[in-house]
Design a protein around this motif. Structure first.
Motif, short mmCIF file in Angstrom:
data_model
loop_
_atom_site.label_atom_id
_atom_site.label_comp_id
_atom_site.label_asym_id
_atom_site.label_seq_id
_atom_site.Cartn_x
_atom_site.Cartn_y
_atom_site.Cartn_z
N UNK A 22 -23.91 31.78 27.77
CA UNK A 22 -23.40 30.44 28.08
C UNK A 22 -21.87 30.43 28.08
N UNK A 23 -21.26 31.08 27.11
CA UNK A 23 -19.80 31.17 27.05
C UNK A 23 -19.25 31.94 28.25
N UNK A 24 -19.92 33.00 28.63
CA UNK A 24 -19.48 33.79 29.77
C UNK A 24 -19.50 32.96 31.05
N UNK A 25 -20.59 32.29 31.32
CA UNK A 25 -20.71 31.49 32.55
C UNK A 25 -19.70 30.34 32.54
N UNK A 26 -19.47 29.77 31.38
CA UNK A 26 -18.54 28.65 31.26
C UNK A 26 -17.09 29.08 31.47
N UNK A 27 -16.74 30.29 31.02
CA UNK A 27 -15.34 30.69 30.98
C UNK A 27 -14.93 31.75 32.00
N UNK A 28 -15.86 32.24 32.81
CA UNK A 28 -15.54 33.30 33.76
C UNK A 28 -16.05 32.90 35.14
N UNK A 29 -15.13 32.75 36.09
CA UNK A 29 -15.51 32.26 37.42
C UNK A 29 -16.29 33.29 38.23
N UNK A 30 -15.88 34.55 38.17
CA UNK A 30 -16.51 35.59 38.99
C UNK A 30 -16.73 36.83 38.14
N UNK A 31 -17.94 37.35 38.17
CA UNK A 31 -18.24 38.56 37.41
C UNK A 31 -19.56 39.17 37.88
N UNK A 32 -19.73 40.44 37.53
CA UNK A 32 -21.00 41.13 37.74
C UNK A 32 -21.75 41.19 36.42
N UNK A 42 -33.38 45.10 24.38
CA UNK A 42 -32.70 44.49 23.24
C UNK A 42 -32.44 43.01 23.42
N UNK A 43 -32.50 42.54 24.66
CA UNK A 43 -32.12 41.15 24.95
C UNK A 43 -33.11 40.51 25.93
N UNK A 44 -34.39 40.69 25.67
CA UNK A 44 -35.42 40.14 26.56
C UNK A 44 -35.30 38.62 26.72
N UNK A 45 -35.09 37.85 25.64
CA UNK A 45 -34.96 36.40 25.84
C UNK A 45 -33.81 36.04 26.79
N UNK A 46 -32.70 36.73 26.68
CA UNK A 46 -31.56 36.47 27.57
C UNK A 46 -31.91 36.87 29.00
N UNK A 47 -32.51 38.02 29.18
CA UNK A 47 -32.91 38.47 30.51
C UNK A 47 -33.85 37.47 31.17
N UNK A 48 -34.83 36.99 30.41
CA UNK A 48 -35.78 36.00 30.93
C UNK A 48 -35.09 34.68 31.26
N UNK A 49 -34.16 34.27 30.41
CA UNK A 49 -33.41 33.03 30.63
C UNK A 49 -32.65 33.09 31.96
N UNK A 50 -32.00 34.20 32.22
CA UNK A 50 -31.23 34.36 33.46
C UNK A 50 -32.16 34.35 34.66
N UNK A 51 -33.26 35.07 34.58
CA UNK A 51 -34.23 35.10 35.69
C UNK A 51 -34.76 33.71 35.99
N UNK A 52 -35.13 32.97 34.96
CA UNK A 52 -35.69 31.63 35.14
C UNK A 52 -34.65 30.63 35.61
N UNK A 53 -33.51 30.65 34.99
CA UNK A 53 -32.47 29.65 35.30
C UNK A 53 -31.93 29.79 36.72
N UNK A 59 -36.01 36.87 40.53
CA UNK A 59 -37.04 37.69 39.90
C UNK A 59 -36.40 38.84 39.13
N UNK A 60 -36.85 39.02 37.90
CA UNK A 60 -36.31 40.09 37.06
C UNK A 60 -36.69 41.46 37.62
N UNK A 61 -35.71 42.32 37.70
CA UNK A 61 -35.93 43.73 37.99
C UNK A 61 -34.96 44.51 37.12
#
Length: 110
Positions: free
Chosen positions: A13-23, A60-71, A75-77
Motif C-alpha cells: 500500500x505504501x509503495x503504490x501510494x508513494x511511487x508513480x512508476x515501478x516494476x 513467503x508472501x502469498x497473501x500479498x501476491x493474492x491481493x495484487x492478483x485480485x485487486x 491472473x497470478x503467474x
C-alpha cells in the motif's frame, strides 16, 4: 538500483501510494524459470538505476501476491513481471518473457 523485496500488504500500500512508476516481479523460490527471470530483472535493475524495481517471493508472501492478483484483475503467474503506472497495471508478462531486453523495451514505450 537494486531489487527491493516487499513482503506485506502494508508495504505494498505504501509503495503504490508513494511511487508513480515501478516494476514488480512475482518470484518463486523453487522454480528454475523464476530464477532466470529474477536474474534478468536484476540485470535490468542494475542497468536502469533510475527505475524502481520491487519483488516478492510468492512462497513467503502469498497473501500479498493474492491481493495484487485480485485487486488488479491480473491472473497470478510466477514468475511474473508487472509495470505499474499511477497505481494501475500498464503491462504484465510471465515466464520466459521476463527478460532484461523486454523490461527495457516496455519501460521505454510506457
Amino acid at each position: 538500483m537494486s531489487l527491493t523485496k516487499i513482503e506485506t500488504v502494508e508495504q505494498w500500500e505504501n509503495l503504490v501510494k508513494n511511487t508513480d512508476e515501478f516494476y514488480l516481479l512475482k518470484n518463486s523460490t523453487t522454480c528454475p524459470i523464476s530464477t532466470e527471470a529474477y536474474e534478468e530483472t536484476e540485470k535490468f535493475s542494475q542497468s536502469q538505476e533510475n527505475v524502481p524495481v520491487f519483488y516478492l517471493n510468492v512462497q513467503e508472501a502469498r497473501p500479498l501476491s493474492d491481493e495484487i492478483a485480485n485487486r488488479f484483475s491480473v491472473k497470478h503467474e510466477s514468475p511474473q513481471a508487472l509495470l505499474f503506472v499511477n497505481g494501475e497495471v500498464k503491462w504484465h508478462d510471465s515466464h520466459w518473457n521476463v527478460t532484461n531486453k523486454k523490461l527495457s523495451s516496455v519501460w521505454e514505450e510506457k
